[in-house]
Design a protein around this motif. Structure first.
Motif, PDB file in Angstrom:
ATOM      1  N   ILE A 164     -25.360  -4.130  37.795  1.00  0.00           N
ATOM      2  CA  ILE A 164     -26.221  -4.923  36.920  1.00  0.00           C
ATOM      3  C   ILE A 164     -25.481  -5.114  35.603  1.00  0.00           C
ATOM      4  N   ASP A 165     -25.284  -6.366  35.210  1.00  0.00           N
ATOM      5  CA  ASP A 165     -24.708  -6.667  33.901  1.00  0.00           C
ATOM      6  C   ASP A 165     -25.843  -6.744  32.885  1.00  0.00           C
ATOM      7  N   VAL A 166     -25.835  -5.848  31.918  1.00  0.00           N
ATOM      8  CA  VAL A 166     -26.937  -5.749  30.960  1.00  0.00           C
ATOM      9  C   VAL A 166     -26.599  -6.541  29.700  1.00  0.00           C
ATOM     10  N   GLU A 180     -33.859   5.998  32.677  1.00  0.00           N
ATOM     11  CA  GLU A 180     -35.065   6.417  33.377  1.00  0.00           C
ATOM     12  C   GLU A 180     -35.763   5.192  33.952  1.00  0.00           C
ATOM     13  N   TRP A 181     -36.226   5.313  35.195  1.00  0.00           N
ATOM     14  CA  TRP A 181     -36.975   4.245  35.854  1.00  0.00           C
ATOM     15  C   TRP A 181     -38.442   4.393  35.480  1.00  0.00           C
ATOM     16  N   VAL A 182     -39.015   3.369  34.834  1.00  0.00           N
ATOM     17  CA  VAL A 182     -40.397   3.421  34.369  1.00  0.00           C
ATOM     18  C   VAL A 182     -41.088   2.105  34.723  1.00  0.00           C
ATOM     19  N   LYS A 183     -41.974   2.153  35.696  1.00  0.00           N
ATOM     20  CA  LYS A 183     -42.813   1.002  36.044  1.00  0.00           C
ATOM     21  C   LYS A 183     -42.002  -0.272  36.257  1.00  0.00           C
ATOM     22  N   GLY A 184     -40.945  -0.151  37.041  1.00  0.00           N
ATOM     23  CA  GLY A 184     -40.168  -1.329  37.397  1.00  0.00           C
ATOM     24  C   GLY A 184     -39.109  -1.739  36.405  1.00  0.00           C
ATOM     25  N   LYS A 185     -38.989  -1.004  35.304  1.00  0.00           N
ATOM     26  CA  LYS A 185     -37.936  -1.275  34.325  1.00  0.00           C
ATOM     27  C   LYS A 185     -37.030  -0.059  34.202  1.00  0.00           C
ATOM     28  N   ILE A 186     -35.809  -0.288  33.755  1.00  0.00           N
ATOM     29  CA  ILE A 186     -34.898   0.799  33.422  1.00  0.00           C
ATOM     30  C   ILE A 186     -34.952   1.002  31.913  1.00  0.00           C
ATOM     31  N   TYR A 187     -35.362   2.199  31.502  1.00  0.00           N
ATOM     32  CA  TYR A 187     -35.312   2.561  30.095  1.00  0.00           C
ATOM     33  C   TYR A 187     -33.943   3.213  29.838  1.00  0.00           C
ATOM     34  N   ALA A 188     -33.294   2.823  28.742  1.00  0.00           N
ATOM     35  CA  ALA A 188     -31.939   3.312  28.479  1.00  0.00           C
ATOM     36  C   ALA A 188     -31.761   3.671  27.015  1.00  0.00           C
ATOM     37  N   ASN A 189     -31.323   4.903  26.761  1.00  0.00           N
ATOM     38  CA  ASN A 189     -30.845   5.237  25.426  1.00  0.00           C
ATOM     39  C   ASN A 189     -29.577   4.433  25.146  1.00  0.00           C
ATOM     40  N   LYS A 202     -33.675  -6.777  37.626  1.00  0.00           N
ATOM     41  CA  LYS A 202     -33.381  -7.974  38.419  1.00  0.00           C
ATOM     42  C   LYS A 202     -32.449  -8.925  37.688  1.00  0.00           C
ATOM     43  N   THR A 203     -32.582  -8.984  36.366  1.00  0.00           N
ATOM     44  CA  THR A 203     -31.782  -9.916  35.576  1.00  0.00           C
ATOM     45  C   THR A 203     -30.743  -9.229  34.691  1.00  0.00           C
ATOM     46  N   GLY A 204     -30.963  -7.953  34.398  1.00  0.00           N
ATOM     47  CA  GLY A 204     -30.115  -7.248  33.447  1.00  0.00           C
ATOM     48  C   GLY A 204     -30.471  -7.519  31.996  1.00  0.00           C
ATOM     49  N   HIS A 205     -31.510  -8.322  31.757  1.00  0.00           N
ATOM     50  CA  HIS A 205     -31.877  -8.668  30.385  1.00  0.00           C
ATOM     51  C   HIS A 205     -32.649  -7.526  29.719  1.00  0.00           C
TER      52      HIS A 205
END
Length: 258
Positions: A164-166, A180-189, A202-205
Motif C-alpha cells: 500500500i502506497d500511503v 493498528e487495525w481499527v474498524k476497517g482503517k489502519i491507524y499509524a503513529n 484500499k486507497t492508501g490515503h
C-alpha cells in the motif's frame, strides 16, 4: 531513525478534547478524542509494538540490550510473561497469527516466531529492508518499515503478497511506524510526531488525524528525543482504543469523537 531513545494513576480519568480541525492546505480532519481511562505502564519499556488480545497486552520492546516480547495485564501493568529477543537484535513490531507471535527486528532483516502460549522461539523469517511495526485484519498482516509503503503479508507464511502506497493529499507519508487495525482503517503513529494517521487501506490515503500532543506533553521526561508516542492497540470486542509511548508511565484508553 529508530535509535532516538524514549522513556494517572489506575482509574484516573483525564479528559482531553481536541476540536475537529483541518489543515487549510489539505482539509484532512483532525478528530477530537477524550481519555476515558489511564492504566499503568512500565516506564522502562521501550515500546515498539503493541496489541491487545484475550484481556492482555502483548508488547515488543526495543533497543539492542533488553529487547523482548512480553504479556502484560491491562489493569495493573504487571508483566506476567516475557522472553528476551535474541542477543544483538533490536526488537520492533509484533503480531499474533495462528498461535504464533511474530516479532520484527529493526535493521537486521530477521523476524522471530514464538509460540504464543510458551514464548518459545520456534522459527525465524527474513525480509528485505527494515522492520518497524505490524497489524492485521482477518486475512492479512500489514507491516511498516519507515517508508511511505506498507507491506501486505500472508498470515500463514509471512511472505509479502502486496503493498500500500500511503499518501497525504498525494504526498508520500514518511516515517510510518506502529500500526493498528481499527474498524476497517489502519491507524499509524508517524515517528517523532504526536500524530496518528487514519489510513484507508484500499486507497492508501490518509483520511483523518488524531493529535496526541497533550498526551506527549503529559509524559515528558525532560529529554526531547525520548518523548516519543509509539504504541496503539484495539480491543474490538469492547470497542476500546489504547495508546502509549516509549518509556511512558501510562497507557491511555481514548474515545475518538466523530
Amino acid at each position: 531513525m529508530k535509535h532516538a531513545f524514549a522513556r494517572n494513576a489506575l482509574g484516573t480519568v483525564l479528559t482531553i478534547t481536541v476540536g475537529v480541525t483541518a489543515c487549510a492546505a489539505d482539509n484532512i480532519p483532525v478528530h477530537p478524542f477524550r481519555v476515558v481511562h489511564t492504566y499503568p505502564h512500565d516506564p522502562t519499556a521501550f515500546t515498539e509494538g503493541l496489541f491487545y488480545e484475550d484481556g492482555y497486552f502483548y508488547e515488543s520492546t526495543g533497543e539492542f540490550e533488553g529487547a523482548g516480547v512480553r504479556k502484560v495485564k491491562l489493569e495493573t501493568g504487571e508483566v506476567v510473561q516475557r522472553r528476551d529477543t535474541p542477543a544483538g537484535y533490536f526488537g520492533e513490531g509484533i503480531i499474533a497469527s495462528n498461535q504464533r507471535i511474530l516479532q520484527l527486528s529493526w535493521q537486521q532483516g530477521v523476524g522471530f516466531i514464538y509460540d504464543k502460549a510458551t514464548f518459545k522461539l520456534i522459527d525465524t523469517i527474513r525480509y528485505p529492508g527494515e522492520g518497524w511495526a505490524m497489524t492485521r485484519d482477518a486475512d492479512h498482516i500489514y507491516m511498516s518499515d519507515g517508508t511511505p509503503v506498507i507491506r501486505i503479508l500472508d498470515p500463514q507464511t509471512f511472505a509479502q503478497t502486496g503493498l500500500i502506497d500511503v499518501t497525504e493529499n498525494g504526498v508520500p507519508l514518511q516515517q510510518i511506524n506502529e500500526l493498528e487495525w481499527v474498524k476497517g482503517k489502519i491507524y499509524a503513529n508517524v515517528w517523532q510526531t504526536p500524530r496518528i494517521a487514519q489510513i484507508d487501506p484500499k486507497t492508501g490515503h490518509v483520511v483523518g488525524w488524531l493529535d496526541m500532543t497533550k498526551l506527549v506533553q503529559a509524559q515528558k521526561v525532560g529529554d526531547p528525543e525520548n518523548d516519543v508516542l509509539n504504541g496503539i492497540a484495539y480491543d474490538a470486542a469492547h470497542d476500546r482504543l489504547f495508546v502509549t509511548g516509549k518509556r511512558w508511565k501510562s497507557v491511555y484508553e481514548i474515545r475518538v469523537e466523530r
